[in-house]
Design a protein around this motif. Structure first.
Motif, PDB file in Angstrom:
ATOM      1  N   SER A   2       8.165  -6.759  16.635  1.00 47.81           N
ATOM      2  CA  SER A   2       6.852  -6.437  17.128  1.00 47.81           C
ATOM      3  C   SER A   2       5.968  -5.875  16.034  1.00 47.81           C
ATOM      4  N   ASP A   3       4.643  -6.140  16.117  1.00 50.21           N
ATOM      5  CA  ASP A   3       3.694  -5.633  15.153  1.00 50.21           C
ATOM      6  C   ASP A   3       3.247  -4.242  15.591  1.00 50.21           C
ATOM      7  N   THR A   4       2.783  -3.436  14.639  1.00 51.48           N
ATOM      8  CA  THR A   4       2.432  -2.060  14.964  1.00 51.48           C
ATOM      9  C   THR A   4       0.987  -1.733  14.632  1.00 51.48           C
ATOM     10  N   SER A   5       0.142  -2.729  14.318  1.00 40.62           N
ATOM     11  CA  SER A   5      -1.264  -2.537  14.004  1.00 40.62           C
ATOM     12  C   SER A   5      -1.473  -1.390  13.028  1.00 40.62           C
ATOM     13  N   PRO A   6      -1.062  -1.528  11.763  1.00 44.84           N
ATOM     14  CA  PRO A   6      -1.146  -0.447  10.806  1.00 44.84           C
ATOM     15  C   PRO A   6      -2.583   0.004  10.563  1.00 44.84           C
ATOM     16  N   THR A   7      -2.810   1.332  10.570  1.00 44.65           N
ATOM     17  CA  THR A   7      -4.117   1.910  10.299  1.00 44.65           C
ATOM     18  C   THR A   7      -3.944   3.132   9.421  1.00 44.65           C
ATOM     19  N   GLY A   8      -5.059   3.588   8.799  1.00 42.87           N
ATOM     20  CA  GLY A   8      -5.020   4.792   7.995  1.00 42.87           C
ATOM     21  C   GLY A   8      -4.770   4.516   6.520  1.00 42.87           C
ATOM     22  N   PRO A   9      -4.821   5.573   5.693  1.00 41.56           N
ATOM     23  CA  PRO A   9      -4.657   5.411   4.235  1.00 41.56           C
ATOM     24  C   PRO A   9      -3.323   4.788   3.838  1.00 41.56           C
ATOM     25  N   MET A  10      -2.236   5.184   4.504  1.00 39.09           N
ATOM     26  CA  MET A  10      -0.925   4.621   4.188  1.00 39.09           C
ATOM     27  C   MET A  10      -0.925   3.121   4.459  1.00 39.09           C
ATOM     28  N   ALA A  11      -1.536   2.732   5.587  1.00 42.08           N
ATOM     29  CA  ALA A  11      -1.585   1.309   5.936  1.00 42.08           C
ATOM     30  C   ALA A  11      -2.429   0.524   4.932  1.00 42.08           C
ATOM     31  N   GLU A  12      -3.525   1.119   4.480  1.00 41.79           N
ATOM     32  CA  GLU A  12      -4.357   0.437   3.489  1.00 41.79           C
ATOM     33  C   GLU A  12      -3.590   0.224   2.190  1.00 41.79           C
ATOM     34  N   ALA A  13      -2.836   1.238   1.792  1.00 42.78           N
ATOM     35  CA  ALA A  13      -2.029   1.110   0.573  1.00 42.78           C
ATOM     36  C   ALA A  13      -0.960   0.040   0.748  1.00 42.78           C
ATOM     37  N   PHE A  14      -0.389  -0.034   1.958  1.00 46.53           N
ATOM     38  CA  PHE A  14       0.631  -1.053   2.236  1.00 46.53           C
ATOM     39  C   PHE A  14       0.014  -2.444   2.219  1.00 46.53           C
ATOM     40  N   GLU A  15      -1.142  -2.606   2.845  1.00 43.96           N
ATOM     41  CA  GLU A  15      -1.791  -3.915   2.901  1.00 43.96           C
ATOM     42  C   GLU A  15      -2.097  -4.435   1.503  1.00 43.96           C
ATOM     43  N   ALA A  16      -2.415  -3.525   0.578  1.00 41.87           N
ATOM     44  CA  ALA A  16      -2.691  -3.933  -0.796  1.00 41.87           C
ATOM     45  C   ALA A  16      -1.445  -4.509  -1.468  1.00 41.87           C
ATOM     46  N   GLN A  17      -0.266  -4.161  -0.945  1.00 39.25           N
ATOM     47  CA  GLN A  17       1.003  -4.628  -1.502  1.00 39.25           C
ATOM     48  C   GLN A  17       1.591  -5.807  -0.730  1.00 39.25           C
ATOM     49  N   ARG A  18       1.015  -6.120   0.423  1.00 42.14           N
ATOM     50  CA  ARG A  18       1.658  -7.063   1.349  1.00 42.14           C
ATOM     51  C   ARG A  18       1.938  -8.430   0.722  1.00 42.14           C
ATOM     52  N   ASP A  19       0.940  -9.019   0.055  1.00 42.64           N
ATOM     53  CA  ASP A  19       1.130 -10.362  -0.506  1.00 42.64           C
ATOM     54  C   ASP A  19       2.260 -10.380  -1.530  1.00 42.64           C
ATOM     55  N   ARG A  20       2.307  -9.343  -2.384  1.00 42.50           N
ATOM     56  CA  ARG A  20       3.377  -9.286  -3.389  1.00 42.50           C
ATOM     57  C   ARG A  20       4.734  -9.122  -2.724  1.00 42.50           C
ATOM     58  N   LEU A  21       4.809  -8.267  -1.707  1.00 44.60           N
ATOM     59  CA  LEU A  21       6.081  -8.052  -1.013  1.00 44.60           C
ATOM     60  C   LEU A  21       6.538  -9.330  -0.304  1.00 44.60           C
ATOM     61  N   ASP A  50       7.668  10.298   5.172  1.00 42.69           N
ATOM     62  CA  ASP A  50       6.702  11.305   4.752  1.00 42.69           C
ATOM     63  C   ASP A  50       6.067  10.824   3.448  1.00 42.69           C
ATOM     64  N   ALA A  51       4.775  10.560   3.490  1.00 45.87           N
ATOM     65  CA  ALA A  51       4.087   9.994   2.325  1.00 45.87           C
ATOM     66  C   ALA A  51       4.208  10.893   1.095  1.00 45.87           C
ATOM     67  N   ALA A  52       4.336  12.178   1.309  1.00 50.21           N
ATOM     68  CA  ALA A  52       4.403  13.119   0.185  1.00 50.21           C
ATOM     69  C   ALA A  52       5.679  12.939  -0.631  1.00 50.21           C
ATOM     70  N   THR A  53       6.700  12.314  -0.043  1.00 50.17           N
ATOM     71  CA  THR A  53       7.971  12.126  -0.760  1.00 50.17           C
ATOM     72  C   THR A  53       7.974  10.848  -1.600  1.00 50.17           C
ATOM     73  N   ILE A  54       6.918  10.015  -1.479  1.00 48.53           N
ATOM     74  CA  ILE A  54       6.862   8.745  -2.213  1.00 48.53           C
ATOM     75  C   ILE A  54       5.922   8.905  -3.397  1.00 48.53           C
ATOM     76  N   HIS A  55       6.457   8.853  -4.613  1.00 43.66           N
ATOM     77  CA  HIS A  55       5.653   9.051  -5.807  1.00 43.66           C
ATOM     78  C   HIS A  55       5.171   7.724  -6.400  1.00 43.66           C
ATOM     79  N   ASN A  56       5.845   6.639  -6.076  1.00 45.60           N
ATOM     80  CA  ASN A  56       5.467   5.309  -6.573  1.00 45.60           C
ATOM     81  C   ASN A  56       5.609   4.337  -5.411  1.00 45.60           C
ATOM     82  N   LEU A  57       4.516   4.124  -4.688  1.00 49.38           N
ATOM     83  CA  LEU A  57       4.579   3.325  -3.457  1.00 49.38           C
ATOM     84  C   LEU A  57       5.040   1.900  -3.736  1.00 49.38           C
ATOM     85  N   ALA A  58       4.491   1.270  -4.778  1.00 52.63           N
ATOM     86  CA  ALA A  58       4.866  -0.113  -5.080  1.00 52.63           C
ATOM     87  C   ALA A  58       6.366  -0.210  -5.354  1.00 52.63           C
ATOM     88  N   GLY A  59       6.890   0.726  -6.149  1.00 49.01           N
ATOM     89  CA  GLY A  59       8.327   0.718  -6.443  1.00 49.01           C
ATOM     90  C   GLY A  59       9.165   0.991  -5.210  1.00 49.01           C
TER      91      GLY A  59
END
Length: 292
Positions: A2-21, A50-59
């Protein structure tokens, strides 16, 4: 999944990585559907983190996608019926409008059927090491962490995979030359010109046909030429296409329903591989252009 309709800053950062992933997962798994599932699972895991524990989102995301893909590959090994042949329906078909030279260069760089077949023959660890390091420049120490292996062991896995991949015959002359060879083959088949068919076919050409009853493989120029003569008149109309970046043709019956999709691999001016899909169920799953 199921999809979860990502929203917010974390979702925007994820969407920027989606094509590469998605590209990473597809190279790992050779299946668009499986790649989409893996990327969606990566988002679900990120959304619980917890976003604070991720120092390199792409990695972090690359690691997660790598681990999920590795689990999928290992589960396939336990279910050998999930073979590459079962996924021939995932050919990507686009109209061939004789692209400009710079667009041809993109086709040369694309990962085609030949590489996917070779990747399928690699063990899960070899495949992950090669894909992540050689195709996506992930450092060996990070790949090793995903595999639970030392950097040196990971380098050895990638080296073994690289040697296997280097056995692929790279298509040459993509663009006008390759199209001319395919057109010569099609014209000879229509005329029933057996000698011309033999001229454009590699002596060890491989023909793979995906039929309703399974995949049928024919080897050798003589047998393939005979088959081409016999089937040349069955289509009411055809149109040049690109199939996973390779020159091909799509044919339709008189009522407009698809009859076949064919892809050709050309090496040194001769056709070395022909992939044909005639299974109506698999043709129906493809996003095919309409008859001209």
């Amino acid at each position: 999944m199921s999809d979860t309709s990502p929203t917010g800053p974390m979702a925007e950062a994820f969407e920027a990585q989606r094509d590469r992933l998605r590209a990473v997962a597809y190279r790992m798994l050779g299946s668009h559907a499986d790649a989409e599932d893996v990327v969606q699972e990566a988002w679900l895991r990120l959304s619980r983190q917890d976003a604070a524990t991720i120092h390199n989102l792409a990695g972090w995301l690359t690691t997660v996608v790598g681990r999920i893909s590795l689990d999928v590959l290992r589960s396939r090994q336990a279910r050998p019926e999930a073979s590459y042949d079962a996924r021939l329906s995932e050919l990507v078909v686009t109209l061939d409008d004789s692209p400009a030279p710079e667009e041809d260069a993109v086709l040369v760089d694309s990962v085609g059927l030949a590489l996917l077949v070779v990747l399928e023959s690699l063990g899960p660890s070899e495949r992950l090491a090669f894909v992540l390091h050689d195709l996506f420049a992930v450092p060996f120490d990070e790949v090793g962490q995903i595999l639970g292996k030392s950097t040196a062991a990971t380098k050895m896995l990638a080296s073994r995979a690289r040697r296997k991949v280097q056995t692929i015959e790279r298509p040459t002359g993509i663009g006008r030359e390759q199209r001319e060879v395919v057109q010569a083959f099609l014209a000879a088949a229509r005329r029933g010109d057996f000698e011309e068919l033999l001229r454009v076919l590699d002596p060890e050409v491989k023909l793979t046909v995906d039929t309703p009853s399974g995949v049928v493989v024919t080897l050798g120029a003589t047998k393939v030429a005979v088959g081409a003569q016999l089937s040349a008149g069955s289509a009411a109309q055809g149109r040049a296409v690109l199939v996973n970046g390779l020159p091909g043709i799509i044919s339709w019956r008189e009522d407009g329903t698809p009859l076949s999709v064919v892809a050709f691999t050309v090496v040194d001016g001769r056709i070395t591989d022909i992939t044909v899909v005639v299974d109506p169920a698999k043709l129906a799953l493809m996003d095919l252009p309409d008859p001209a």
